[in-house]
Design a protein around this motif. Structure first.
Motif, PDB file in Angstrom:
ATOM      1  N   ASP A   1       2.292   5.971  16.718  1.00 48.69           N
ATOM      2  CA  ASP A   1       0.843   5.919  17.297  1.00 48.69           C
ATOM      3  C   ASP A   1      -0.423   5.837  16.872  1.00 48.69           C
ATOM      4  O   ASP A   1      -1.375   5.845  18.240  1.00 48.69           O
ATOM      5  CB  ASP A   1       0.606   7.796  17.876  1.00 48.69           C
ATOM      6  N   ILE A   2      -0.707   5.958  15.910  1.00 48.56           N
ATOM      7  CA  ILE A   2      -1.628   5.802  15.526  1.00 48.56           C
ATOM      8  C   ILE A   2      -1.605   4.731  15.501  1.00 48.56           C
ATOM      9  O   ILE A   2      -3.131   4.153  16.014  1.00 48.56           O
ATOM     10  CB  ILE A   2      -1.494   6.295  13.766  1.00 48.56           C
ATOM     11  N   PHE A   3      -1.418   3.851  15.099  1.00 46.01           N
ATOM     12  CA  PHE A   3      -1.016   2.025  15.151  1.00 46.01           C
ATOM     13  C   PHE A   3      -1.981   1.719  16.809  1.00 46.01           C
ATOM     14  O   PHE A   3      -2.313   0.542  16.981  1.00 46.01           O
ATOM     15  CB  PHE A   3      -0.402   1.325  14.822  1.00 46.01           C
ATOM     16  N   GLN A   4      -0.624   2.146  18.001  1.00 48.51           N
ATOM     17  CA  GLN A   4      -1.212   1.980  19.373  1.00 48.51           C
ATOM     18  C   GLN A   4      -2.626   2.462  19.758  1.00 48.51           C
ATOM     19  O   GLN A   4      -3.077   1.834  20.547  1.00 48.51           O
ATOM     20  CB  GLN A   4      -0.065   2.454  19.615  1.00 48.51           C
ATOM     21  N   ALA A   5      -3.199   3.392  18.952  1.00 43.45           N
ATOM     22  CA  ALA A   5      -4.572   3.395  19.097  1.00 43.45           C
ATOM     23  C   ALA A   5      -5.447   2.481  18.608  1.00 43.45           C
ATOM     24  O   ALA A   5      -6.393   2.077  19.280  1.00 43.45           O
ATOM     25  CB  ALA A   5      -4.625   5.486  18.503  1.00 43.45           C
ATOM     26  N   VAL A   6      -5.114   1.856  16.946  1.00 44.02           N
ATOM     27  CA  VAL A   6      -6.075   0.802  17.386  1.00 44.02           C
ATOM     28  C   VAL A   6      -6.234  -0.576  17.785  1.00 44.02           C
ATOM     29  O   VAL A   6      -6.865  -1.084  18.256  1.00 44.02           O
ATOM     30  CB  VAL A   6      -5.629   0.686  15.373  1.00 44.02           C
ATOM     31  N   ALA A   7      -4.984  -0.939  18.237  1.00 45.82           N
ATOM     32  CA  ALA A   7      -4.432  -1.878  19.303  1.00 45.82           C
ATOM     33  C   ALA A   7      -4.905  -1.691  20.095  1.00 45.82           C
ATOM     34  O   ALA A   7      -5.495  -2.837  20.891  1.00 45.82           O
ATOM     35  CB  ALA A   7      -2.745  -1.827  19.375  1.00 45.82           C
TER      36      ALA A   7
ATOM     37  N   LEU B   1     -13.698   7.414  11.731  1.00 46.95           N
ATOM     38  CA  LEU B   1     -12.598   7.471  11.871  1.00 46.95           C
ATOM     39  C   LEU B   1     -12.245   8.327  12.875  1.00 46.95           C
ATOM     40  O   LEU B   1     -11.530   9.416  12.009  1.00 46.95           O
ATOM     41  CB  LEU B   1     -11.729   7.291  10.010  1.00 46.95           C
ATOM     42  N   ASP B   2     -11.764   8.106  13.800  1.00 44.93           N
ATOM     43  CA  ASP B   2     -11.584   9.768  14.605  1.00 44.93           C
ATOM     44  C   ASP B   2     -10.233  10.563  14.608  1.00 44.93           C
ATOM     45  O   ASP B   2      -9.080   9.691  14.042  1.00 44.93           O
ATOM     46  CB  ASP B   2     -11.638   9.259  15.847  1.00 44.93           C
ATOM     47  N   SER B   3      -9.957  11.462  15.320  1.00 42.59           N
ATOM     48  CA  SER B   3      -8.374  11.466  14.841  1.00 42.59           C
ATOM     49  C   SER B   3      -7.895  11.410  15.982  1.00 42.59           C
ATOM     50  O   SER B   3      -8.522  10.467  16.981  1.00 42.59           O
ATOM     51  CB  SER B   3      -9.219  13.155  15.405  1.00 42.59           C
ATOM     52  N   PRO B   4      -6.239  11.011  15.630  1.00 42.79           N
ATOM     53  CA  PRO B   4      -5.805   9.794  16.086  1.00 42.79           C
ATOM     54  C   PRO B   4      -4.933  10.499  17.260  1.00 42.79           C
ATOM     55  O   PRO B   4      -4.412  10.018  18.181  1.00 42.79           O
ATOM     56  CB  PRO B   4      -4.599   9.556  14.933  1.00 42.79           C
ATOM     57  N   ALA B   5      -6.141  11.723  18.435  1.00 47.15           N
ATOM     58  CA  ALA B   5      -5.768  12.000  19.774  1.00 47.15           C
ATOM     59  C   ALA B   5      -6.682  10.894  19.844  1.00 47.15           C
ATOM     60  O   ALA B   5      -6.438  10.974  21.183  1.00 47.15           O
ATOM     61  CB  ALA B   5      -6.627  13.131  19.748  1.00 47.15           C
ATOM     62  N   VAL B   6      -7.044   9.822  19.461  1.00 47.65           N
ATOM     63  CA  VAL B   6      -7.526   8.476  20.033  1.00 47.65           C
ATOM     64  C   VAL B   6      -6.491   8.148  20.894  1.00 47.65           C
ATOM     65  O   VAL B   6      -6.401   7.400  21.946  1.00 47.65           O
ATOM     66  CB  VAL B   6      -8.259   7.944  19.157  1.00 47.65           C
ATOM     67  N   ALA B   7      -5.592   7.846  20.360  1.00 48.91           N
ATOM     68  CA  ALA B   7      -4.206   7.289  20.175  1.00 48.91           C
ATOM     69  C   ALA B   7      -3.930   7.599  21.926  1.00 48.91           C
ATOM     70  O   ALA B   7      -3.833   7.041  22.885  1.00 48.91           O
ATOM     71  CB  ALA B   7      -2.931   7.405  19.679  1.00 48.91           C
TER      72      ALA B   7
ATOM     73  N   THR C   1      -7.147   7.600   6.820  1.00 52.10           N
ATOM     74  CA  THR C   1      -6.521   7.140   6.497  1.00 52.10           C
ATOM     75  C   THR C   1      -6.156   5.955   6.840  1.00 52.10           C
ATOM     76  O   THR C   1      -6.661   4.642   6.635  1.00 52.10           O
ATOM     77  CB  THR C   1      -5.490   7.784   5.104  1.00 52.10           C
ATOM     78  N   LEU C   2      -4.974   5.732   7.823  1.00 55.28           N
ATOM     79  CA  LEU C   2      -4.294   4.837   8.454  1.00 55.28           C
ATOM     80  C   LEU C   2      -5.252   3.594   9.469  1.00 55.28           C
ATOM     81  O   LEU C   2      -4.706   2.618   9.345  1.00 55.28           O
ATOM     82  CB  LEU C   2      -2.812   5.877   8.556  1.00 55.28           C
ATOM     83  N   THR C   3      -6.080   4.755   9.980  1.00 59.37           N
ATOM     84  CA  THR C   3      -7.072   4.074  10.976  1.00 59.37           C
ATOM     85  C   THR C   3      -7.499   3.441  10.664  1.00 59.37           C
ATOM     86  O   THR C   3      -8.147   2.326  10.773  1.00 59.37           O
ATOM     87  CB  THR C   3      -7.256   5.348  12.104  1.00 59.37           C
TER      88      THR C   3
ATOM     89  N   VAL D   1       1.556  -1.141   0.287  1.00 59.14           N
ATOM     90  CA  VAL D   1       0.200   0.182  -0.160  1.00 59.14           C
ATOM     91  C   VAL D   1       1.010   0.980  -0.024  1.00 59.14           C
ATOM     92  O   VAL D   1       1.889   1.383   0.985  1.00 59.14           O
ATOM     93  CB  VAL D   1      -1.009  -0.122   1.390  1.00 59.14           C
ATOM     94  N   ILE D   2       0.470   2.202  -1.149  1.00 62.51           N
ATOM     95  CA  ILE D   2       1.143   3.338  -1.087  1.00 62.51           C
ATOM     96  C   ILE D   2       0.312   4.331  -0.454  1.00 62.51           C
ATOM     97  O   ILE D   2      -0.427   5.194  -1.304  1.00 62.51           O
ATOM     98  CB  ILE D   2       1.802   4.421  -2.365  1.00 62.51           C
ATOM     99  N   VAL D   3       0.428   5.020   0.858  1.00 60.18           N
ATOM    100  CA  VAL D   3      -0.176   6.397   1.242  1.00 60.18           C
ATOM    101  C   VAL D   3       0.574   7.711   0.546  1.00 60.18           C
ATOM    102  O   VAL D   3       1.683   7.477   0.774  1.00 60.18           O
ATOM    103  CB  VAL D   3      -0.375   6.026   2.524  1.00 60.18           C
ATOM    104  N   ASP D   4      -0.307   8.069  -0.282  1.00 60.25           N
ATOM    105  CA  ASP D   4       0.223   9.391  -0.650  1.00 60.25           C
ATOM    106  C   ASP D   4      -0.077  10.927  -0.661  1.00 60.25           C
ATOM    107  O   ASP D   4      -1.152  10.835   0.273  1.00 60.25           O
ATOM    108  CB  ASP D   4      -0.222   9.524  -2.453  1.00 60.25           C
TER     109      ASP D   4
END
Length: 518
Positions: free
Chosen positions: A169-175, A248-254, A127-129, A105-108
């Motif tokens: 941080d974004i991944f940790q929020a999902v985890a 898909l909330d803001s990554p302040a979720v993390a 997007t990443l979330t 996946v290429i995120v541009d």
């Protein structure tokens, strides 16, 4: 044809205003038929950022959220990235589907402004979330390579570190949405941060992505599947799991998830320390002074502190549920511990008051029935008052731990103890001693005598809280021996009577008796 030349040709084809094939439109439904393409060489997907110019291929099809570009029967997907406005179901479905079917996946479209402000509060975080959530929940077995394309001329080490930290941080929020799982970013992804400002950058990235897709597809050891089947299966998994329904909330979720966990650990530790101190005191048969009031303060302080420490997470829809769960766990921990301590102290209080009550009955035991009844009634009232006063300091009204039921039950126990007391070993022993003392003094009126006698009274008081009591006596002529045992050396009442000093293990009291009758 080498890989670089293949990528160049591929890019040249896509740079022409080629119309792709729509796979998912604005309704969020798959558009059939899907071209018959094999995925044996892997699938490369490009996530374009709406409104941001890109050097990578793009498909300008109205109402298309996921499109297919192809060259020489090799699939290349183009997916619309998220924006900061309210995300639609079609947007979430397309991103989740892209995440599951892609090898690379290429995120541009990540600008220097996005980097300066932080990805965690940009459209790319949404997007990443979506990408991370789909793989974390539905595909933990297969690895994927993630290219992060930055619209800057050079990716310095500092920029790479900052972007990498933001993505973690974004991944940790999902985890944290699935705290029972133990999956790290490296278990699912290989990360590459690259510049994407020119056609030369784009050619190089596409060449690398194409080769990486082949390697990833081979390493995942999956059977050859047609693209139409792969997309349909992924789409079905996403629909049935409901993973695309989450906002898909803001990554302040993390930070919100992390603050909830840290706050729980902090306040749970403080609560356990306080409860451990109370338990140590209660285990010795003692009562915690002002326990009810202290318990109320502990409960309010811990929950209030947790609320204050996690206040920033209360407005995040994903985190708010976890915040409530953490608060419930802390509240349950405190309440269950306080209930246990309350019950133990009620038992200690009952035991202490009943023991004192029995001792008072024994001390005031008399052959005069009228005075004995009055004294016993007074002793009963005193014991009931002492117990109720003790319960006043123990009760916790907010947990429905009140004194009423226990006071009623204790009154019944006092009545039962009073009724059974005349038949108790202590009472019978005292009555027997009184009878023997009376009979030993009977003499004829005209008989003159001088009698000497030695009375020995011994008391043995080993360690304990009064669970064992007994008396034994023996009389020989004018002398007698009385031995008693009571394991109450640790009883708080006894210690209080002795001025805080433990009573001696063995105490012997001799008494010389001289009876003269003229």
């Amino acid at each position: 044809m080498d890989l670089r030349l293949a990528a160049t040709l591929l890019f040249s084809v896509f740079s022409l205003s080629e119309a792709g094939t729509t796979l998912l439109d604005s309704s969020g439904k798959i558009q059939h038929p899907i071209p018959r393409l094999s995925t044996s060489l892997g699938v490369v997907s490009i996530i374009n950022s709406p409104g941001t110019p890109s050097a990578l291929p793009d498909v300008s099809i109205d109402n298309s959220y996921l499109s297919l570009l192809e060259d020489e029967q090799k699939p290349l997907l183009c997916c619309r990235g998220s924006t900061m406005s309210t995300s639609s179901a079609a947007e979430r479905l397309s991103l989740c589907t892209t995440s599951l079917v892609s090898s690379v996946v290429i995120v541009d479209g990540i600008t220097d402004g996005d980097i300066e402000r932080g990805l965690r509060d940009s459209r790319h975080s949404r997007t990443l979330t979506a990408l991370f959530r789909a793989r974390y929940c539905l595909d933990k077995e297969n690895r994927q390579t993630l290219f992060i394309g930055l619209l800057i001329d050079e990716v310095t080490e500092d920029i790479a570190k900052k972007v990498n930290a933001e993505i973690m941080d974004i991944f940790q929020a999902v985890a944290e949405e699935n705290p029972r799982e133990n999956i790290s970013f490296s278990d699912l992804y290989d990360l590459k941060i690259v510049p994407l400002t020119s056609s030369a950058n784009a050619e190089e990235v596409l060449s690398d992505a194409t080769q990486t897709a082949k390697v990833v597809a081979a390493s995942n050891e999956a059977d050859e599947v047609m693209l139409a089947t792969l997309i349909s299966e992924a789409y079905g998994k996403i629909q049935s799991s409901g993973v695309s329904t989450q906002a898909l909330d803001s990554p302040a979720v993390a930070q919100g998830f992390l603050s909830c966990r840290e706050a729980y650990a902090k306040h749970a530790k403080a609560v356990r320390a306080k409860i451990a101190w109370w338990k140590a005191r209660i285990a010795r048969g003692l009562i915690v002074d002002g326990f009810g009031e202290q318990a109320e303060v502990l409960l309010k302080r811990a929950l209030g502190g947790l609320n204050a420490d996690t206040l920033s997470a209360s407005g995040l829809s994903i985190v708010s549920g976890y915040r409530l769960e953490v608060r419930t766990q802390l509240q349950s921990l405190i309440e269950s511990s306080l209930e246990e301590l309350f019950d133990e102290q009620v038992a200690n209080l009952e035991k202490s008051v009943l023991k004192k009550f029995s001792r008072q009955l024994l001390n005031q035991q008399s052959s005069k029935m009228d005075s004995s009844v009055d004294e016993n009634a007074a002793a009963t009232r005193n014991a009931a008052f002492a117990f109720e006063s003790g319960m006043d300091s123990l009760q916790i009204p907010s947990l429905a731990l009140t004194k009423d039921r226990f006071v009623r039950e204790f009154s019944a126990k006092l009545s039962d103890t009073l009724a059974k007391f005349p038949d108790s070993p202590e009472s019978k022993l005292k009555q027997l001693a009184a009878i023997k003392k009376t009979t030993s003094k009977e003499r004829k009126p005209t008989e003159r005598s001088v009698d000497l006698g030695l009375d020995l009274v011994a008391m043995i008081r080993p360690d304990g809280f009064g669970s064992l009591q007994g008396y034994a006596g023996y009389q020989m002529g004018g002398s007698s021996i009385t031995v008693g045992i009571a394991n109450d050396a640790d009883d708080p009442q006894v210690l209080s009577q002795m001025g805080g000093v433990r009573p001696p293990l063995i105490r012997v009291q001799p008494k010389l008796r001289v009876d003269v009758e003229l």
